[in-house]
Design a protein around this motif. Structure first.
Motif, PDB file in Angstrom:
ATOM      1  N   ALA A   1       0.852  -1.181   0.000  1.00 34.81           N
ATOM      2  CA  ALA A   1       0.000   0.000   0.000  1.00 34.81           C
ATOM      3  C   ALA A   1       0.892   1.237   0.000  1.00 34.81           C
ATOM      4  CB  ALA A   1      -0.922   0.012   1.206  1.00 34.81           C
ATOM      5  N   VAL A   2       0.758   2.067  -1.045  1.00 36.72           N
ATOM      6  CA  VAL A   2       1.641   3.222  -1.181  1.00 36.72           C
ATOM      7  C   VAL A   2       0.943   4.534  -0.873  1.00 36.72           C
ATOM      8  CG1 VAL A   2       3.144   2.084  -2.847  1.00 36.72           C
ATOM      9  CG2 VAL A   2       1.130   3.348  -3.650  1.00 36.72           C
ATOM     10  N   GLU A   3      -0.404   4.571  -0.945  1.00 32.69           N
ATOM     11  CA  GLU A   3      -1.096   5.826  -0.698  1.00 32.69           C
ATOM     12  C   GLU A   3      -2.555   5.531  -0.414  1.00 32.69           C
ATOM     13  OE1 GLU A   3      -2.031  10.127  -2.907  1.00 32.69           O
ATOM     14  OE2 GLU A   3      -0.775   8.587  -3.898  1.00 32.69           O
ATOM     15  N   VAL A   4      -3.154   6.350   0.441  1.00 37.47           N
ATOM     16  CA  VAL A   4      -4.578   6.238   0.747  1.00 37.47           C
ATOM     17  C   VAL A   4      -5.245   7.546   0.375  1.00 37.47           C
ATOM     18  CG1 VAL A   4      -6.303   5.925   2.555  1.00 37.47           C
ATOM     19  CG2 VAL A   4      -4.196   4.571   2.619  1.00 37.47           C
ATOM     20  N   ARG A   5      -6.246   7.475  -0.505  1.00 36.74           N
ATOM     21  CA  ARG A   5      -7.011   8.646  -0.909  1.00 36.74           C
ATOM     22  C   ARG A   5      -8.463   8.424  -0.502  1.00 36.74           C
ATOM     23  NH1 ARG A   5      -4.870   9.350  -7.162  1.00 36.74           N
ATOM     24  NH2 ARG A   5      -2.650   9.719  -6.666  1.00 36.74           N
ATOM     25  N   GLY A   6      -8.805   8.933   0.691  1.00 35.58           N
ATOM     26  CA  GLY A   6     -10.149   8.703   1.195  1.00 35.58           C
ATOM     27  C   GLY A   6     -10.353   7.227   1.470  1.00 35.58           C
ATOM     28  N   ASN A   7     -11.294   6.605   0.765  1.00 32.85           N
ATOM     29  CA  ASN A   7     -11.572   5.176   0.927  1.00 32.85           C
ATOM     30  C   ASN A   7     -10.851   4.337  -0.115  1.00 32.85           C
ATOM     31  OD1 ASN A   7     -13.311   5.688   3.085  1.00 32.85           O
ATOM     32  ND2 ASN A   7     -15.010   6.127   1.678  1.00 32.85           N
ATOM     33  N   ARG A   8      -9.988   4.986  -0.918  1.00 36.61           N
ATOM     34  CA  ARG A   8      -9.277   4.252  -1.961  1.00 36.61           C
ATOM     35  C   ARG A   8      -7.837   4.039  -1.537  1.00 36.61           C
ATOM     36  NH1 ARG A   8     -10.218   7.878  -7.110  1.00 36.61           N
ATOM     37  NH2 ARG A   8      -9.556   9.424  -5.560  1.00 36.61           N
ATOM     38  N   VAL A   9      -7.396   2.790  -1.702  1.00 39.26           N
ATOM     39  CA  VAL A   9      -6.023   2.420  -1.342  1.00 39.26           C
ATOM     40  C   VAL A   9      -5.276   2.111  -2.631  1.00 39.26           C
ATOM     41  CG1 VAL A   9      -4.545   0.836  -0.066  1.00 39.26           C
ATOM     42  CG2 VAL A   9      -6.771   1.504   0.884  1.00 39.26           C
ATOM     43  N   LEU A  10      -4.232   2.872  -2.908  1.00 35.16           N
ATOM     44  CA  LEU A  10      -3.406   2.644  -4.086  1.00 35.16           C
ATOM     45  C   LEU A  10      -2.280   1.699  -3.713  1.00 35.16           C
ATOM     46  CD1 LEU A  10      -4.986   5.164  -4.979  1.00 35.16           C
ATOM     47  CD2 LEU A  10      -2.929   5.906  -6.221  1.00 35.16           C
ATOM     48  N   VAL A  11      -2.105   0.646  -4.507  1.00 31.73           N
ATOM     49  CA  VAL A  11      -1.104  -0.372  -4.206  1.00 31.73           C
ATOM     50  C   VAL A  11      -0.158  -0.520  -5.386  1.00 31.73           C
ATOM     51  CG1 VAL A  11      -2.654  -1.608  -2.651  1.00 31.73           C
ATOM     52  CG2 VAL A  11      -2.562  -2.234  -5.075  1.00 31.73           C
ATOM     53  N   ARG A  12       0.999  -1.118  -5.080  1.00 33.03           N
ATOM     54  CA  ARG A  12       2.004  -1.349  -6.110  1.00 33.03           C
ATOM     55  C   ARG A  12       2.589  -2.731  -5.886  1.00 33.03           C
ATOM     56  NH1 ARG A  12       6.055   3.268  -5.998  1.00 33.03           N
ATOM     57  NH2 ARG A  12       4.179   4.378  -6.691  1.00 33.03           N
ATOM     58  N   GLU A  13       2.845  -3.448  -6.963  1.00 36.59           N
ATOM     59  CA  GLU A  13       3.363  -4.808  -6.858  1.00 36.59           C
ATOM     60  C   GLU A  13       4.787  -4.786  -6.326  1.00 36.59           C
ATOM     61  OE1 GLU A  13       3.977  -8.839  -9.594  1.00 36.59           O
ATOM     62  OE2 GLU A  13       3.245  -6.967 -10.494  1.00 36.59           O
ATOM     63  N   VAL A  14       5.070  -5.745  -5.401  1.00 37.09           N
ATOM     64  CA  VAL A  14       6.405  -5.867  -4.820  1.00 37.09           C
ATOM     65  C   VAL A  14       7.185  -6.879  -5.650  1.00 37.09           C
ATOM     66  CG1 VAL A  14       7.732  -6.501  -2.770  1.00 37.09           C
ATOM     67  CG2 VAL A  14       5.532  -5.331  -2.516  1.00 37.09           C
TER      68      VAL A  14
END
Length: 750
Positions: free
Chosen positions: A736-749
């Protein structure tokens, strides 16, 4: 040898006794001859001295003047009347200039007419012939120009001219083809006209008329004489006839070719086209243009050929010209050309209409080039009777379209065999507009200058008399010339600074129908300019920004729609934009809105939409997808410059609007000022239904494929996430790289 008449005159000057016995004595004759020589020498010295002293007062050499009058075929009473009117106007012109001019009667006929002159009325032809041999025309030299074979009673006025110029392959004869029986008055008329002019003997003239007559050539002490077989005994009574030969047998149609007539000395010159005619008569080519004014007044109309040449534009101009000729009887067509070319087939179609469908005896066509007539648009200009350019205008050169070698060869043939001969032009330089491999040289002969390639030079009658000069074309580049040099290269007839000067040159200042472009034309031309195009894009983008920040009013959206519509409409009128560019732009906008409001993040729709918008704007400003010549490359540079300039300008305007709109007096009620940092943080926390900020930096496993949205497991919780970038397969480790309100932005490890 000095005649006795001249000897008496000189002897009188020197004071000698001039009786006949004195002149008969050899010694005295020698003395008188010597005195005459001395007198001539003294007179020459005095004249030379006076000439030197009066050199400043010596008049300039007057340029030879001429006037071309076309003789419509077949000849009727109306033909005779119109030729008389035109001839009398020419007489008035020559009289005003106090010169003896040349009146050229053009007995031309369309190429599709195989029996030119047939059906001519004898009475009308005889009346015209008598007019041409009357004392009224003693002040001019009449020349009959016969570029194609001529028959019927149209032959009679040809015989009535002082000189005859005919094409080598053309023939003259079969004058009585329309008569069932040659009546005595008809035969007498031909004999009368031939006797007056003495260019063709009476016997030959009657032989051209009456196929039943036999014509002989007789060798006498006076030379070769032509006589009817029935008149041979009478000739033998007057002269000693050494031999006779049949010139024309009875029952044979009387006809003679131009080459044969020239060999016999009955024809002054041979000329296959007007350029050769002008050279033969030592006249400027401009005087060989027809005068369509029957009453001495021009009735003019202007037609604009702007932008890319298409079938619609070509057909529209033809219909408009036909309509104006039918409704108003116009006799002056001003074709204002501002075009980089386009469709070669449609340009040739329009050129054929101007050159071959419009009767030059009734309508004069003038191409007015204010900016450019490139590529195949140059063909349209060449099809007009005259070309007038502004100093900075461009004629020829690479244009909107590219042509294959086969097309170039066909265009070269068209110029060589049809268009150039019809307009009395050389074809080498016009062909170099299309063929970059053509070497054209400046050639001179005496005081005449022309521009020939090797092929056209060899086509000249006496090519060895032409002196080759410098090459005027550049290998690999399509030839072009600016208006300031167009007269030097024999392309333009005149250079003018503006349209008002154009009107004054042709005496059209008082013609209300021939005016400058109206406000609609000026508006379209302004909208098509690069500066206005950039301004429209900036205003449209700024208006769209305002609409997105002030929803519900519609002012910004309406303004944006108008600006973008004007941009594409102006490009459509210019021929560079069509339905494809419009569809690309609308699709790009739709993709961007979809990315912003429907699919969160910045993925394929956002990138693709932006690319489609940029592509549509670039393609709307040029005619080619990939440039293949210098003109198309310059178009690409202009297109990219427009888009880049619009992007920079829009960035500056948006930066200003972002700070100014919330404070503007009229907009502060519709556009809210962004909250301060602390206030924004409080609002953000209130809007959160679940606080997921603790997940930042945590690792999880995707339970579904993220495209870009999906689900992932963090510890014991299944949470909705969005991939920040490309799609992520199921079962992959993510962070999880960022949280925008109820949206969680993720990036593959990795």
């Amino acid at each position: 040898m000095i005649s006795q008449k001249h000897l008496r005159l000189f002897a009188f000057i020197c004071g000698f006794n001039c009786d006949s016995s004195y002149l008969a004595e050899p010694m005295k004759r020698n003395r008188l001859t010597l005195a005459a020589f001395i007198s001539l020498t003294v007179c020459s010295a005095v004249v030379s001295t006076n000439a030197v002293g009066a050199d400043e007062k010596a008049p300039d050499v007057v340029e030879r003047q001429g006037r071309l009058v076309r003789v419509p075929l077949p000849i009727t009473g109306q033909t005779t009347d119109s030729v008389k009117r035109a001839a009398r106007r020419a007489l008035d012109l020559f009289a005003a200039k106090k010169i003896r001019g040349t009146l050229i009667l053009d007995f031309s006929a369309p190429e599709e007419v195989q029996d030119a002159g047939r059906g001519s009325d004898f009475g009308a032809a005889y009346a015209l012939a008598r007019f041409l041999t009357s004392e009224e025309l003693n002040g001019v030299t009449t020349v009959a120009y016969v570029p194609r074979s001529l028959q019927g009673h149209a032959v009679l006025p040809v015989l009535a001219c002082d000189e005859i110029v005919i094409a080598p392959e053309a023939s003259l004869g079969a004058a009585g083809v329309d008569e069932k029986m040659i009546a005595a008055p008809v035969r007498g008329a031909y004999a009368e006209i031939a006797a007056r002019r003495r260019k063709v003997s009476v016997a030959v003239a009657i032989g051209l008329l009456d196929s039943e007559q036999e014509v002989l050539s007789a060798k006498t002490e006076a030379g070769t004489e032509y006589v009817l077989a029935s008149d041979l005994p009478e000739l033998k009574k007057k002269r000693t006839v050494a031999t006779t030969e049949k010139f024309k047998t009875a029952g044979e149609v009387g006809s003679i070719s131009g080459a044969e007539a020239r060999r016999l000395g009955w024809v002054g010159f041979l000329a296959s086209n007007k350029r050769e005619l002008a050279t033969a008569l030592e006249l400027p080519p401009a005087v060989l243009e027809n005068d369509p004014t029957a009453d001495g007044q021009w009735k003019a109309a202007r037609f604009n050929l702007q932008g890319i040449i298409t079938a619609d534009k070509s057909n529209q101009i033809q219909k408009l010209i036909d309509e104006q000729i039918r409704r108003r009887g116009i006799n002056f067509v001003c074709l204002a050309i501002d075009s980089p070319g386009g469709s070669l087939a449609d340009s040739v179609n329009l050129a054929n209409y101007l050159a071959f469908n419009l009767d030059p005896n009734r309508v004069r066509t003038v191409a007015y080039i204010a900016r450019e007539a490139r590529s195949d648009a140059a063909l349209v200009a060449l099809a007009c009777d005259q070309i007038v350019m502004k100093p900075g205008a461009i004629f020829g050169g690479a244009g909107a379209s590219n042509f294959s070698r086969e097309t170039v060869a066909e265009t070269k043939t068209y110029l060589r065999s049809r268009l150039a001969p019809n307009k009395g032009r050389t074809w080498s330089l016009p062909a170099a507009v299309f063929d970059s491999r053509l070497d054209v040289m400046r050639c001179s002969r005496g005081g005449e200058t022309q521009f020939f390639c090797e092929e056209e030079l060899k086509e000249q009658k006496e090519p060895d008399k032409w002196k080759k000069g410098v090459r005027v074309t550049t290998p690999g580049d399509e030839w072009s010339v600016e208006g300031g040099n167009a007269e030097e290269y024999l392309i333009a007839n005149r250079t003018v600074n503006d349209f008002a000067e154009f009107r004054n040159y042709y005496g059209l200042s008082d013609d209300p129908t021939l005016v400058e472009p109206g406000w609609a034309d000026v508006l379209i031309q302004a909208l098509a300019s690069d500066g206005v195009a950039v301004l429209l894009l900036i205003i449209g983008g700024a208006a769209l920004y305002v609409e997105l920040h002030a929803p519900g009013t519609g002012i910004g959206g309406f303004t944006a729609a108008i600006c973008f519509a004007l941009f594409f409409w102006s490009r459509y009128l210019g021929g560079t934009a069509g339905w494809l560019e419009g569809m690309l732009f609308l699709t790009g906008v739709a993709f961007l809105l979809l990315e912003i409001f429907v699919i969160p993040g910045f993925g394929i729709f956002g990138i693709g939409g932006g690319a489609l918008i940029i592509a549509s704007l670039v393609l709307a400003s040029q005619t080619s997808l990939i440039p293949h010549n210098s003109y198309q490359l310059s178009q690409l540079r202009h297109s990219l410059l427009i888009v880049f300039g619009a992007a920079v300008g829009l960035g500056v305007v948006l930066s200003i609007l972002r700070h100014w709109l919330p404070k503007a007096p009229l907009m502060n009620g519709m556009v809210l000022q962004p909250p301060e940092a602390h206030e924004a943080e409080v609002i953000h926390e209130r809007e959160l239904l679940v606080d997921l900020r603790d997940l930042v930096g945590e690792h999880g496993i995707t339970t579904t494929m993220l495209m870009p949205g999906g689900k992932a497991r963090f510890g014991d919780s299944i949470i909705d996430v969005i991939a920040d970038g490309d799609a992520i397969e199921r079962g992959r480790m993510i962070e999880a790289v960022e949280v925008r309100g109820n949206r969680v932005l993720v990036r593959e490890v990795e």
